[in-house]
Design an enzyme around this catalytic site. Sequence first.
Site, PDB file in Angstrom:
ATOM      1  N   ARG A  48      57.608  11.670 -27.378  1.00 30.67           N
ATOM      2  CA  ARG A  48      57.687  10.718 -28.386  1.00 30.67           C
ATOM      3  C   ARG A  48      59.004   9.774 -28.192  1.00 30.67           C
ATOM      4  NH1 ARG A  48      59.924  11.171 -33.099  1.00 30.67           N
ATOM      5  NH2 ARG A  48      59.603  13.605 -33.111  1.00 30.67           N
ATOM      6  N   TYR A 102      41.501 -10.300 -31.594  1.00 32.37           N
ATOM      7  CA  TYR A 102      40.941  -9.139 -31.607  1.00 32.37           C
ATOM      8  C   TYR A 102      40.899  -8.531 -33.051  1.00 32.37           C
ATOM      9  CZ  TYR A 102      39.795  -4.366 -30.295  1.00 32.37           C
ATOM     10  OH  TYR A 102      39.466  -2.918 -30.186  1.00 32.37           O
ATOM     11  N   ASP A 174      49.023 -11.024 -27.022  1.00 31.90           N
ATOM     12  CA  ASP A 174      48.167 -10.229 -26.821  1.00 31.90           C
ATOM     13  C   ASP A 174      47.595 -10.641 -25.363  1.00 31.90           C
ATOM     14  OD1 ASP A 174      45.808  -8.445 -26.181  1.00 31.90           O
ATOM     15  OD2 ASP A 174      45.447  -8.153 -28.290  1.00 31.90           O
ATOM     16  N   LYS A 199      41.896  -1.658 -21.391  1.00 30.54           N
ATOM     17  CA  LYS A 199      40.821  -2.687 -20.621  1.00 30.54           C
ATOM     18  C   LYS A 199      41.384  -2.825 -19.279  1.00 30.54           C
ATOM     19  CE  LYS A 199      39.528  -2.836 -24.821  1.00 30.54           C
ATOM     20  NZ  LYS A 199      40.481  -3.675 -25.769  1.00 30.54           N
TER      21      LYS A 199
END
Length: 384
Positions: A48, A102, A174, A199
């Site tokens: 993390r 999106y 994006d 993607k």
Amino acid sequence: MKSKKLGINTICTHVGEIEDTQFKGAISPLFMASSYAYEDVDVIRYPRYFNTPNQEGLCKKIAMLEHAEKALIFGSGMAAISTTLLAFLGKGDHIVIQKTIYGGAYNFMVEELNKFGIEYSFTAGFSEENFTSTIQTNTKVIYIETPSNPLLQITDLEMIARIAKQHGILSIIDNTFASPINQNPLDFGIDISIHSATKYLSGHSDICAGAVAASQEHIQQIWRVAKNLGGSLSDYTVWLLERSMKTLAIRVKAQNRNAEKIAIWLQKHPLVLQVYYPGLKDHPDYKIARKQMKGYTGMLSFELVESLDANIFMKSMELIKQSQSFAGVESTMVSPANTSHSMLDREERKLQGISDGLIRFSVGIEETEDLIADLKYGFDKAKS
Ligand SMILES: *Cc1c(COP(=O)(O)O)cnc(C)c1O
């Protein structure tokens, strides 16, 4: 490695790889440890903290592909988007958001930003006037997405960077649809480039991940928030993503080629009303696309004549599957009216250019002739 001079496929294959000093294997070993030494070490590593060996290695590849100083990888595209926005926006700030973005990002904006006291406005369109007239005195970020989904509209990157600099605002894109192979927004002055690695970066429809690329300073600021929000990616998935990205450039270039040929073929088809592909000369934004893109992506949309049922057409094909996500090596299609835009009524959809006969086509790497034969078969079935 004098990496500045490396070609695209060499970057994809090698940059950021971890040397296997123990067994001399040819690929990066996978380090799954979630607990590392804290004494006598330069950095304390922890998943993390976004600094495990595999995370750091893959970030080098992504940064170089985006012509950025640094990158960070996340557990999803939305983790990358939400963390980045919350790193630069706070109570009383305002964000200008491009009209079409999106769906998941749209939901984040309208459902979450208010809770943090962050104001937002969507632009009315894609022009300079649309963006400048939406800027307020408290605007801190301009957020864009190009090419847009599903109509492949193009936002001018140079124009956005210029507006942002004039107003002292951060610009965020994006860049998922284009991939770093087709578009490097930082070269045009955009500050931060975000990807849903689900993607093109992964490209096999089997990974959910996200990435951000930017200057060292901006990545540092995002990292400070990222370790608190905790959207890190499992090292196993990092390792798989590294493997996938070795073929990123050859996949995307094959998809570009296929999509271009199919766009031209569809344009001539009597049962197709309209084809939306930024690589076609009659696309309204072709000139801007040519200026800022190296390839026009494997994504295109087309509209069937009204007498043809889009669902029958899609169900009839054998190779090309109906599937909601995109950018895999396999070709898939989706009806935006039945999925991403189903919450709008028909009239509202029409205003946005989303007819019931609109199909978004994510073109894969199959042989072009096979895809065209499948399309022909679909048209014949839907016609009868
Ligand atoms: C899929 C997608 C996202 C969200 O990514 P996830 O990995 O699903 O969280 C963001 N932007 C675009 C353009 C996308 O296609």
